[in-house]
Design an enzyme around this catalytic site. Sequence first.
Site, short mmCIF file in Angstrom:
data_model
loop_
_atom_site.label_atom_id
_atom_site.label_comp_id
_atom_site.label_asym_id
_atom_site.label_seq_id
_atom_site.Cartn_x
_atom_site.Cartn_y
_atom_site.Cartn_z
N GLU A 67 0.85 -1.21 0.00
CA GLU A 67 0.00 0.00 0.00
C GLU A 67 0.88 1.25 0.00
OE1 GLU A 67 -1.13 2.80 3.17
OE2 GLU A 67 -2.12 0.95 3.78
N GLU A 138 11.17 2.94 2.10
CA GLU A 138 9.79 2.93 2.62
C GLU A 138 9.60 1.90 3.73
OE1 GLU A 138 6.25 4.94 2.90
OE2 GLU A 138 8.10 5.44 1.86
#
Length: 969
Positions: A67, A138
């Site tokens: 996501e 990330e």
Amino acid sequence: MAVGREDVEILKPRIDKREYRRIVLRNSLQVLLISDLDTDKCAASMNVGVGSFCDPDGLEGLAHFLEHMLFYASEKYPLEDSYSKYITEHGGSTNAFTASEMTNYYFDVNSDCFEEALDRFAQFFIKPLMSADATMREIKAVDSENQKNLLSDAWRMNQLQKHLSLESHPYHKFSTGNWDTLDVRPKAKGVDIRQELLKFYEDKYSANHMHLVVYSKESLDKIQCLVEDKFQEIRNSDRSRFQFPGQPCTSEHLQLQILVRAVPIKQGHKLRIVWPITPSILHYKEGPCRYLGHLIGHEGEGSVFYVLKKLGWATGLFAGEGEWTSEFSFFNVVIDLTDAGQDRMQDIVGLLFKYIQLLQQSGVCKWIFDELSAVCETGFHYQDKISPIDYVVNISSNMQIYPPKDWLVGSLLPLDFNPAIIQKILNELSPENVRIFWESKKFEGLTDKVEPWYGTAYSIEKVSSSTIQAWMSSAPNENLHLPAPNVFIPKDLSIKNAQEEVKFPVLLRKSSYSKLWYKPDTVFSTPKAYVKIDFNCPHAGNSPETEVLADLFAQLLVDYLNEYAYYARVAGLLYGISHTDSGFEVTLVGYNHKLKILLETIIDKIVKFEVKPDRFSVIKEMVIKDYQNFKFQQPYQQAMYYCSLILKDQTRSWVERLDVLPHLNVEDLTKFAPMMLSQAFLECYIAGNIEREEAETMVQHVEDVFFKGPNPICRPLFPSQFLTNRVVKLERGMNYCYSKEGLNPSDENSALVHYIQVHQDDFILNVKLQLFALVAKQPAFHELRSVEQLGYITVLMQRNDSGICGVQFIIQSTVKGPAHIDSRVEAFLKMFESKLYEMTNDEFKSNVNALIDMKLEKHKNLREESRFYWREITDGTLKFDRREAEVAALKKLTQQELIEFFNENVKVGATRKKTLSVQVHGNQHLAEYHSQKSEAVKPNTIQIDDIFSFRRSQPLYGSFRGGIGHVKL
């Protein structure tokens, strides 16, 4: 599945003027198109039927990590973060969330650039890039997000419930992921996390598992063409739906009939009584959990909560369905316990089961179901319009669950009375099926187990049906009974004709006792009203003691009104009484039909206020715990609090309030309440479906009760007694710094608020500041969060303290200390300076137009409109035409003026710049904190050691609130 347009009749609210159409693309993507000619913002939400339950074993958090990754770049738009940049620069916002069986991506944007935004969004699901470099960075953001949750009791207790479930069921998993699950462990096994990410995307993301909602002001035909053009390239691998059958908690595996003692982070005690049940989604038209939650969670006389409150054992109770899928569900009863209640756990559980037994014996009552159904039906058909972004998320989530005709309504309308289905769920709320989670700091040192992901200490024991029967037998013999019929259900839903087209609030009446601002509803056409009465009482804020007593007064009022006013809340008429800096305020919002009755009851309770010793001790205990729990707030919240304490005159610290609170008693409040009410001025705002005579009558009644009659309890204020909110005026060219250790020694997170104070409310300066904030917001997020990975919470936002405007960076981090983060903020501002100079004329105009569109965005509902105008009233600015005036100022603004504004007020080293850096040091960065103390102070820098000494030595901005005479009739 048929491809193309499908004429399904979708149930929509009576007052909803929007048009809807369902289509299915040739790749089997199901889409709902929404055309709203009145909207200022367009929005879209894609719900993908893949969630954390799909995480491969040993790669916890992979769905959540994916996501995060889809936001970075795509083959068509390869520039990193260009999607988020485009959305932000065009007045929009974007986000996503991962649930157990779905992941939802969404955005909104100004309407003139919706097509390109939608094209960029579609590329998430067509050809995302997921570069190796971005993947590694990330993971740190996912880990930072998890670090933020580690000391949150909600996250901890949720994971403990999962931990004590079947290991073979995906409910058992740790869903968010962290550095360990996404980097350390995979590397140790020789697993390439990026390859796993790509494989997961290829394997799981398929168009036939996706549901899209697109909300635009164009016609349905135009939106359909747009969607067909943008989304038909999404690959359909025709995957069958992911299913996870079976209950995660079973008696065979000893997960039922258990009593779990757990140690929370915060002060306070909680009981969570949980039953695995048949998911009510299978019977959503019959609404079994809504019916049972309504009764078990009721707060009127005869309810479980009413009895527990009367006994002094509880301060809150919630009942209803918790986490659920189509295969399993939990019914939860959550009770906030007092110290006395903590010692009576067995009696409390016994009372709850007694009430469930009462429901068994009473049978399912049709009149209660019909009443609940009527409330739900009115609520659905007269629902407030909400922002398009929230609306599309709600609907796209519904699309995965409900048939098309119920996509808008979901399970909001229980219309089919079926006692057998309700009885079936009721039978599942049995002693044989129960899981009891009991949280308290009192269990510290008495537990023998630790939950692995969050480190929650707990112990577990079996509790048999016969034990619970014994608890029922020994529970107090109180008069539990079903609720009375609800007199607050509105019958008159007619719309009153506004006598005049009033665009802004008008000052309807003014006296030495009160002012009434009035704004009839000329926009929303709903049978609702909004009433706000601010009691300005100069005796309420003289000292820490009076401040705490005013808080106790407001909370006791709510407490006394609860069993009566709870019926109003159920019927859609909400109220609140809250302590303010200068007294307290009463707010009512909801259906106007019975609003006057509720207001008069509240006023009567204020006038006849008396202190009940048993309730005083309960509320005092609750307030003490609230103050004690301040130290467990997130570090960024602590930093924001210190920033407010430094800037706002007359504010007091939570430590002072906590110091005086234990010494206050019933007599203190008994003496204080009439003293507080002996002098007051009422600032009133009435809006919505109410005629002006009615509004005047309401305020006249309040005035009569307080100020008139043979023995008035209240006198008007002298001119010298009007309180104003004033703000410290920082010195130009100076940097101020306040450093503090984090209040929770267990918290590894540090935080920074880097605040730049600019000016007092002024249309031209306002728009320059707002335009800077809009242009800098996304580059700041990209550089400080995405590239430098300083922390998951990284925000650049405007700040407004009673009309004093500025901008602030808010960053929370475990990887770097606040002083280092502060230096990175300054480095960003130096880098941003060149970007400002390099901005083309077209880019400048585009940003100006985006801000104009944001300003001209209409209010969605009465509450939103009322809050906007009430802010103008409380700040004293009274610029009700603010948006129009600022748009006019924006249209004249030049790029050179923006650069000059930046150079004077924001640029590093600017002679006029005023900076306040508030630094909270977590336990990882205490060495930096201590070394800072011995460092020499830099030039033009003031180190704040004592907030109150500092504040007393500083000049203040003048207040816009000029007291009673500041508005001429």
